[in-house]
Design a protein around this motif. Structure first.
Motif, PDB file in Angstrom:
ATOM      1  N   VAL A   1       0.845  -1.209   0.000  1.00 49.76           N
ATOM      2  CA  VAL A   1       0.000   0.000   0.000  1.00 49.76           C
ATOM      3  C   VAL A   1       0.882   1.261   0.000  1.00 49.76           C
ATOM      4  CG1 VAL A   1      -1.927  -1.163   1.164  1.00 49.76           C
ATOM      5  CG2 VAL A   1      -0.385   0.237   2.509  1.00 49.76           C
ATOM      6  N   ALA A   2       2.130   1.115   0.497  1.00 45.74           N
ATOM      7  CA  ALA A   2       3.018   2.281   0.618  1.00 45.74           C
ATOM      8  C   ALA A   2       3.561   2.776  -0.725  1.00 45.74           C
ATOM      9  CB  ALA A   2       4.187   1.958   1.559  1.00 45.74           C
TER      10      ALA A   2
ATOM     11  N   VAL B   1      -2.192   7.219  -0.968  1.00 43.83           N
ATOM     12  CA  VAL B   1      -2.084   6.739   0.422  1.00 43.83           C
ATOM     13  C   VAL B   1      -1.030   7.565   1.145  1.00 43.83           C
ATOM     14  CG1 VAL B   1      -1.388   4.786   1.872  1.00 43.83           C
ATOM     15  CG2 VAL B   1      -2.813   4.396  -0.152  1.00 43.83           C
ATOM     16  N   ARG B   2       0.108   7.771   0.498  1.00 45.88           N
ATOM     17  CA  ARG B   2       1.201   8.517   1.130  1.00 45.88           C
ATOM     18  C   ARG B   2       0.774   9.959   1.415  1.00 45.88           C
ATOM     19  NH1 ARG B   2       5.446   5.214   1.296  1.00 45.88           N
ATOM     20  NH2 ARG B   2       6.489   6.827   2.482  1.00 45.88           N
ATOM     21  N   THR B   3       0.088  10.581   0.461  1.00 46.95           N
ATOM     22  CA  THR B   3      -0.327  11.977   0.660  1.00 46.95           C
ATOM     23  C   THR B   3      -1.192  12.095   1.916  1.00 46.95           C
ATOM     24  OG1 THR B   3      -0.268  12.344  -1.693  1.00 46.95           O
ATOM     25  CG2 THR B   3      -1.564  13.914  -0.411  1.00 46.95           C
TER      26      THR B   3
ATOM     27  N   ARG C   1      11.387  -3.219  -2.616  1.00 44.61           N
ATOM     28  CA  ARG C   1      10.144  -2.507  -2.960  1.00 44.61           C
ATOM     29  C   ARG C   1      10.191  -1.077  -2.405  1.00 44.61           C
ATOM     30  NH1 ARG C   1       6.098  -5.946  -0.869  1.00 44.61           N
ATOM     31  NH2 ARG C   1       6.172  -7.229  -2.712  1.00 44.61           N
ATOM     32  N   ASP C   2      10.686  -0.920  -1.182  1.00 47.27           N
ATOM     33  CA  ASP C   2      10.736   0.409  -0.550  1.00 47.27           C
ATOM     34  C   ASP C   2      11.757   1.329  -1.235  1.00 47.27           C
ATOM     35  OD1 ASP C   2       8.825  -0.421   1.238  1.00 47.27           O
ATOM     36  OD2 ASP C   2      10.206  -0.728   2.910  1.00 47.27           O
ATOM     37  N   SER C   3      12.862   0.753  -1.712  1.00 47.89           N
ATOM     38  CA  SER C   3      13.921   1.576  -2.326  1.00 47.89           C
ATOM     39  C   SER C   3      13.614   1.914  -3.779  1.00 47.89           C
ATOM     40  CB  SER C   3      15.259   0.841  -2.299  1.00 47.89           C
ATOM     41  OG  SER C   3      15.613   0.540  -0.995  1.00 47.89           O
ATOM     42  N   ASP C   4      12.896   1.025  -4.456  1.00 50.65           N
ATOM     43  CA  ASP C   4      12.699   1.182  -5.905  1.00 50.65           C
ATOM     44  C   ASP C   4      11.415   1.915  -6.278  1.00 50.65           C
ATOM     45  OD1 ASP C   4      15.018  -0.195  -6.104  1.00 50.65           O
ATOM     46  OD2 ASP C   4      14.128  -2.104  -6.707  1.00 50.65           O
ATOM     47  N   ARG C   5      10.526   2.171  -5.314  1.00 52.36           N
ATOM     48  CA  ARG C   5       9.256   2.806  -5.695  1.00 52.36           C
ATOM     49  C   ARG C   5       9.506   4.244  -6.160  1.00 52.36           C
ATOM     50  NH1 ARG C   5       7.611   2.759   0.549  1.00 52.36           N
ATOM     51  NH2 ARG C   5       8.675   4.684   1.117  1.00 52.36           N
ATOM     52  N   ALA C   6       8.570   4.747  -6.977  1.00 53.59           N
ATOM     53  CA  ALA C   6       8.751   6.085  -7.552  1.00 53.59           C
ATOM     54  C   ALA C   6       8.483   7.192  -6.528  1.00 53.59           C
ATOM     55  CB  ALA C   6       7.806   6.247  -8.744  1.00 53.59           C
TER      56      ALA C   6
ATOM     57  N   ARG D   1      15.610   6.418   1.167  1.00 56.80           N
ATOM     58  CA  ARG D   1      17.004   6.806   0.951  1.00 56.80           C
ATOM     59  C   ARG D   1      17.391   7.824   2.020  1.00 56.80           C
ATOM     60  NH1 ARG D   1      17.553  11.768  -0.955  1.00 56.80           N
ATOM     61  NH2 ARG D   1      15.859  12.731  -2.137  1.00 56.80           N
ATOM     62  N   PRO D   2      18.682   7.896   2.358  1.00 58.74           N
ATOM     63  CA  PRO D   2      19.083   8.875   3.364  1.00 58.74           C
ATOM     64  C   PRO D   2      18.967  10.288   2.795  1.00 58.74           C
ATOM     65  CG  PRO D   2      20.884   7.321   2.857  1.00 58.74           C
ATOM     66  CD  PRO D   2      19.796   7.068   1.872  1.00 58.74           C
TER      67      PRO D   2
END
Ligand SMILES: Nc1ncnc2c1ncn2[C@@H]1O[C@H](COP(=O)(O)OP(=O)(O)O)[C@@H](O)[C@H]1O
Ligand SMILES: Nc1ccn([C@@H]2O[C@H](COP(=O)(O)OP(=O)(O)O)[C@@H](O)[C@H]2O)c(=O)n1
Length: 209
Positions: A86-87, A92-94, A168-173, A178-179
């Motif tokens: 869902v992330a 959802v993020r907004t 999945r968390d690193s590659d999403r648009a 990322r730091p």
């Protein structure tokens, strides 16, 4: 506006443990933003609703009550995987980020931990930490938690799950993990909880003085 500490990092790196210690030490409020994504995922799973219906998930996110998020229930391993699905959805993020930003204004201060706190939710935070540890160390920690709770997953399954979720968390648009450019990197692979806390405490004390 209170003092903000932003903590990001991959699964089981120790960011939640660190965030709770910091909140207790300074009398700050703490929000584990991962629980907000987990709560949206759980509501969809409980309602047997699809995890990829962005409008439906955003509706749940917009109506989510941040008080009373139950860490014991929401930390179930399978919910983490669903949360990362869902992330990826911008609506959802907004919805969640808006409420997270309101929380960040708590007096006298707030500690938020997640994946995009330093980059998106609180880019002005005076202290940003990016907590890491090797995948093997993180999988050992998560496996120990699951095992202690009577879970039946093997170490290899936990390691594979963590790697898949990290990707999945690193590659999403939208808001990839990322730091932030100005984040302090804290590799806890060979640091116990106390040592990690002392390192964070030094950075916070320096920023507050
Ligand atoms: N520096 C550390 N050394 C050893 N174990 C740790 C350390 N930090 C956290 N842990 C343990 O690892 C597990 C995962 O930590 P947690 O804070 O929940 O990670 P995250 O919030 O990044 O998913 C917990 O059981 C915690 O007690
Ligand atoms: N600020 C955040 C926090 C979590 N998340 C998502 O929510 C999932 C669960 O986060 P979590 O912090 O509870 O996971 P753990 O690190 O505790 O395993 C992550 O894998 C991300 O997909 C996010 O996208 N942004």
């Amino acid at each position: 506006m209170g003092f903000t500490v932003a903590i990001d990092g991959p699964a089981a790196s120790g960011k939640g443990t660190l965030a709770r210690r910091i909140a207790a030490r300074y009398g700050f409020h703490h929000l584990d933003t991962g629980l907000t994504y987990r709560a949206v995922a759980k509501a969809l799973l409980d309602g047997e609703l699809p995890l990829d219906d962005e409008d439906g998930a955003a509706d749940v996110a917009a109506n989510l009550e941040f008080t009373g998020l139950d860490r014991t229930v929401l930390s179930a391993h399978g919910i983490g995987e669903a949360a990362s699905k869902v992330a990826v959805m911008p609506k959802v993020r907004t919805a969640l980020v808006e409420a997270q930003r309101r929380f960040a204004q708590c007096e006298p201060g707030a500690v938020l931990d997640g994946r995009d706190i330093g980059t998106v939710v609180c880019p002005q935070a005076p202290v940003k930490l990016f907590v890491t540890a090797s995948p093997q160390v993180r999988a050992r920690r998560r496996f120990a938690e699951i095992d202690a709770g009577g879970g039946k997953l093997s170490y290899d399954e936990v390691l594979a799950d963590l790697k898949r979720r990290d990707a999945r968390d690193s590659d999403r648009a939208d808001s990839p993990m990322r730091p932030a450019d100005d984040a302090h990197l804290l590799d806890t692979s060979e640091m116990d909880i106390e040592a990690a806390f002392r390192a964070a405490e030094q950075l916070i004390d320096a920023a507050r003085s």
